[in-house]
Design a protein around this motif. Structure first.
Motif, mmCIF file in Angstrom:
data_model
loop_
_atom_site.group_PDB
_atom_site.id
_atom_site.type_symbol
_atom_site.label_atom_id
_atom_site.label_comp_id
_atom_site.label_asym_id
_atom_site.label_seq_id
_atom_site.Cartn_x
_atom_site.Cartn_y
_atom_site.Cartn_z
ATOM 1 N N SER A 173 0.609 -1.360 0.006
ATOM 2 C CA SER A 173 0.069 0.086 0.037
ATOM 3 C C SER A 173 0.832 1.178 0.135
ATOM 4 N N GLN A 174 2.102 1.073 0.171
ATOM 5 C CA GLN A 174 3.117 2.255 -0.071
ATOM 6 C C GLN A 174 2.774 3.361 1.113
ATOM 7 N N ARG B 188 22.281 1.341 -0.180
ATOM 8 C CA ARG B 188 21.989 2.800 -0.559
ATOM 9 C C ARG B 188 20.842 2.666 -1.740
ATOM 10 N N GLN B 189 20.887 1.754 -2.640
ATOM 11 C CA GLN B 189 20.018 1.604 -3.728
ATOM 12 C C GLN B 189 18.322 1.143 -3.086
ATOM 13 N N LEU B 190 18.649 0.025 -2.303
ATOM 14 C CA LEU B 190 17.371 -0.440 -1.543
ATOM 15 C C LEU B 190 16.686 0.636 -0.583
ATOM 16 N N TYR C 113 12.962 1.939 -1.240
ATOM 17 C CA TYR C 113 11.994 2.210 -0.168
ATOM 18 C C TYR C 113 11.268 3.582 0.099
ATOM 19 N N GLU C 114 12.377 4.504 0.134
ATOM 20 C CA GLU C 114 11.771 5.935 0.515
ATOM 21 C C GLU C 114 10.769 6.315 -0.590
ATOM 22 N N PHE D 81 10.605 -0.240 6.655
ATOM 23 C CA PHE D 81 11.317 -0.961 5.418
ATOM 24 C C PHE D 81 12.696 0.142 5.113
ATOM 25 N N THR D 82 12.063 1.444 5.023
ATOM 26 C CA THR D 82 13.267 2.460 4.733
ATOM 27 C C THR D 82 13.903 2.587 6.068
#
Length: 820
Positions: free
Chosen positions: A432-433, A655-657, A661-662, A671-672
């Protein structure tokens, strides 16, 4: 062996026979070769292959069989082969006779099947190869393969093979006699295929798979197939020199061709022929039609008989065959090997996909097949999600639908229910972000109240509604609400004995997970233990739930510090699901991920990374690279890199993940935040201490506020922050934090826990930095003791850090002694 004159005579007779009508050939052959049984046998085989390279017509087939058996005299009872004494003949074939025998030297009592290989089946060269093959076959240890006990060649040059005696029936006959349904037939064949796969891994090709060589017997009340008669199985490396072997109707086309260029795909063909026969009652013709079409073309009485033997109706059976088995059988039966499954493993994967209600790869992009199998594998009660959809719409706007109308539209609701349930899955915060969940919770609460009121007369539908609501509440971290719904399902099941078995098992699966996620580990363990036992006692279709819950329980034990037991349970669960479910099945991938996390934390980084790479590959292929499940696996792989001390390798992925997430969920999201905390660890270990600080602090504060200061995640992130304080030169502050954490961990996790051990090591490091060597030695040794208790003495990777700390303590003590 035929000499030159015999070969010339054979060639002449073959050409003369092929000019005759088939009905006259048998009489001609007997008239011309009555004085030479071996010549007669060779001539019959040539004519059969010329008539049809993969099938012998009935008269020729019977003549070949009679001629082969007549050429060998039957062994008398009591005849000894090594320590084994023959009792009676129990079977015969083209390669020889099979006798019931017993151990006769008094060493122990055992009945066995003794196969006496026909003398003409082995020339001098193959006698030597036979001995090698027997040693190879004896290495095979698999539940679906009859065990080889002994072998040899007697003084008369007769080769004999002693194997496990199976008091069973050919797989097709057993299935027909017991009126086994189509699903159980495929499950039995899949178990047999696992045995074939094991043989291939040992370098052995069977080359004569047929119903008579796969016997089914009951073991502890459960049917178990056993592959027998590896008498013509050949070492794969030597197969080019071997005779074709095989049984017409089941052997591959290449086995009938000169040169005998066979490989493992020949067994794939035979398994396809067996699947065909189990599905529709007859082995395939040379150019087979789909099994469903074969069934349709049978007379009505025969169609009804075949369907009844499979516990079905003709219409239902044809539909089941079209839902994937047609495609699997035809792919395995392709005349050209390159068009078949590349291996038995690939065939098994498609069989497991069909059993798990996934469209097999052989079906290609069959859209409607995908829809039908999706509905089957996610089957809920008739109007479960439709009822929830009503609640959703009622909570958002006026609607003209009602639950009564939904129930009256049961057939249509069955198809739409799965779609509506998947829509509800967007409630999960990973999908659901980070939307505002207030409305979602209100909708779920309204649905719950209406379901209890309006579905009381429909307990199965009510149980499904409760389960959907509970799953989504777990996703929203509303664990107490979810637990209440799951307990309601268990109460419903108790009031309806035998009716809601599957719903109760699913409720126990989700209930155990809710307890685990809310740090109620004892309740989680007890729930999983009970659920596993119930699933194991239940129908075969529910057994995967036992393995899934075993995998989840493994994580509970691991968190509690029982590393060895957790690793064993996780491995067994993953292996079991790998045998039952296709490669991209979500439960199988979840089990792989849990097993990998346990391996990685226990120091087995290589195996963990192989598993995680496969999980990422499958989830990327199915969902895409930025799907929540794919991201979770990518994050676990980054964690494994951190544990392996590959900090520079982990940093760019983290860093990419974190950026993904953000972008998807926002900055204030678990998660972030957790990914940024791991990034802090990668930075600190590379000496980028100042840059790491804000990440550690934010992660610690977020977890404490969200889950409470005593929660498992809060303890972990606070410990990481305490380690950062030490790296930043704040030794006193680090010591205070580690002491506070030691009190919490001792109370909630116990002293013999890997987290408690890490806190003790951190405390020792902080004391050492302040020059308190004796206190540091005490805590470092206590940490080592706890680590050994959890992991044992053999896991050097896990013990490495605490031993490094002890080495620093001892070095400091020596320096202090020298200074004095």
């Amino acid at each position: 062996m035929l000499n030159t004159d015999a070969w010339q005579r054979l060639t002449d007779l073959f050409h003369r026979a092929t000019e005759l009508p088939e009905a006259e050939r048998i009489t001609f052959i007997h008239a011309q070769t009555g004085d030479d049984p071996e010549l007669q046998r060779e001539l019959l085989a040539l004519l059969a292959a010329d008539t049809d390279p993969t099938r012998l017509h009935a008269p020729l087939r019977e003549a070949v069989k009679v001629a082969a058996q007549a050429s060998e005299a039957e062994v008398m009872p009591g005849t000894r082969f090594g320590p084994w004494a023959v009792e009676r003949m129990i079977g015969a074939g083209g390669m020889g006779r099979v006798y019931l025998a017993r151990r006769a030297d008094g060493a122990y009592e055992r009945q066995v099947a003794l196969k006496l290989v026909r003398a003409t089946a082995l020339d001098e060269r193959r006698h030597r190869h036979f001995e090698y093959e027997c040693r190879l076959l004896a290495q095979m240890q698999h539940p679906a393969i009859a065990q080889i006990h002994d072998a040899g060649i007697d003084a008369d040059g007769r080769a004999w093979l002693v194997m496990e005696y199976i008091h069973g029936q050919p797989i097709s006959a057993w299935c027909d006699q017991h009126r086994v349904d189509l699903r159980q037939r495929v499950e039995l064949l899949a178990k047999a295929a696992e045995g074939v796969q094991h043989a291939h891994q040992k370098g052995v090709i069977h080359r004569d798979l047929k119903p008579g060589n796969i016997l089914v017997a009951a073991v502890d009340g459960q049917p178990l197939p056993k592959i027998i008669d590896f008498g013509i199985a050949m070492d794969a490396a030597a197969a080019d020199d071997a005779p074709g072997g095989g049984t017409p109707g089941y052997m591959s086309p290449e086995q009938a061709r000169p040169g005998n260029d066979t490989d493992a795909r020949s067994d794939v063909y035979s398994l396809g022929a067996l699947l065909y026969e189990l599905a529709c009652g007859a082995p395939p013709e040379a150019s087979p039609v789909p099994p469903s079409r074969y069934l349709r073309e049978q007379p009505p009485a025969r169609r009804a008989e075949l369907a009844a033997q499979r516990g079905s109706t003709p219409a239902r059976l044809r539909r089941a065959l079209r839902d994937g088995l047609d495609a699997i059988a035809l792919k395995a039966l392709q005349p050209e090997r390159a068009a078949r499954y590349a291996s038995v493993s690939s065939l098994l994967d498609d069989l497991r996909r069909w059993l798990a209600h996934y469209p097999p790869h052989a079906a290609g992009p069959a859209r409607w097949l995908g829809v039908r199998t999706f509905v089957r594998r996610n089957r809920l009660a008739v109007a479960a999600a439709a009822a929830v959809a009503v609640a959703l719409v009622a909570g958002l706007a006026a609607t003209t639908w009602s639950l009564r109308e939904a129930r009256q539209e049961a057939a249509r609701a069955r198809v739409t229910s799965e779609f509506l349930a998947s829509v509800l899955d967007s409630v999960d915060p990973a999908v659901s972000q980070d939307m505002d969940k207030t409305l979602m919770l209100r909708v779920l609460d309204d649905a719950s109240q209406r379901a209890v009121r309006e579905l009381a007369a429909y307990p199965d539908i009510l149980a499904d509604v409760e389960l959907i609501i509970a799953v989504n509440q777990v996703g929203l971290e509303e664990y107490d609400r979810a637990i209440a719904h799951l307990q309601s399902i268990r109460s419903l099941a108790a009031a309806q004995p035998g009716r809601l078995q599957f719903q109760e098992l699913r409720a126990m699966q989700v209930l155990g997970q809710a307890y685990l996620l809310s740090d109620r580990l004892k309740q989680a363990d007890a729930t999983f233990v009970e659920g596993i036992a119930r699933a194991q006692r239940g129908p075969a279709a529910h057994r995967w739930l036992a393995l899934d819950m075993q995998s989840r329980r493994a994580w509970v034990l691991f968190v509690q510090g029982q590393a060895d037991a957790a690793t064993r349970l996780a491995r067994e669960a993953f292996d079991g699901l790998s045998r039952q479910r296709p490669a991209d099945d979500p439960q199988r991938l979840d089990a792989a991920k849990r097993y990998a996390e346990i391996l990685s934390t226990s120091g087995d980084y290589a195996r963990a990374m192989v598993l995680l790479d496969e999980v990422i590959r499958q989830r990327t292929r199915v969902h895409g690279r930025e799907h929540p499940q794919t991201l979770a696996a990518r994050r676990d792989l980054a964690v494994a890199r951190l544990q392996q001390r590959d900090f520079a390798g982990a940093e760019p992925e983290l860093r990419q993940l974190a950026a993904i997430y953000e972008r998807l969920y926002g900055a204030d999201n678990g998660f972030t935040v957790s990914t940024l905390g791991m990034l802090g660890s990668a930075l600190r270990e590379q000496g980028k201490v100042r840059e790491a600080g804000p990440y550690y602090r934010a992660t610690m504060e977020w977890n404490a506020a969200r889950y409470g200061t005593d929660s498992f995640s809060a303890v972990i992130t606070r410990h990481n922050h305490a380690n950062w304080l030490l790296a930043d030169g704040q030794a006193e502050a680090s010591e205070r934090e580690q002491r506070a954490l030691l009190e919490i961990a001792g109370r909630t996790l116990g002293r013999d826990n890997h987290v408690t051990a890490e806190i003790l090591r951190g405390l020792a490091e902080a004391e050492l930095a302040q020059g308190r060597t004796q206190a540091a030695r005490v805590h470092a040794n206590e940490s080592l003791r706890a680590m050994r208790k959890v992991y044992g003495d053999q896991n050097q990777a896990v013990l490495r850090d605490v031993r490094d700390t002890l080495a620093k303590v001892e070095a400091a003590a020596l320096a202090e002694a020298g200074a004095r």
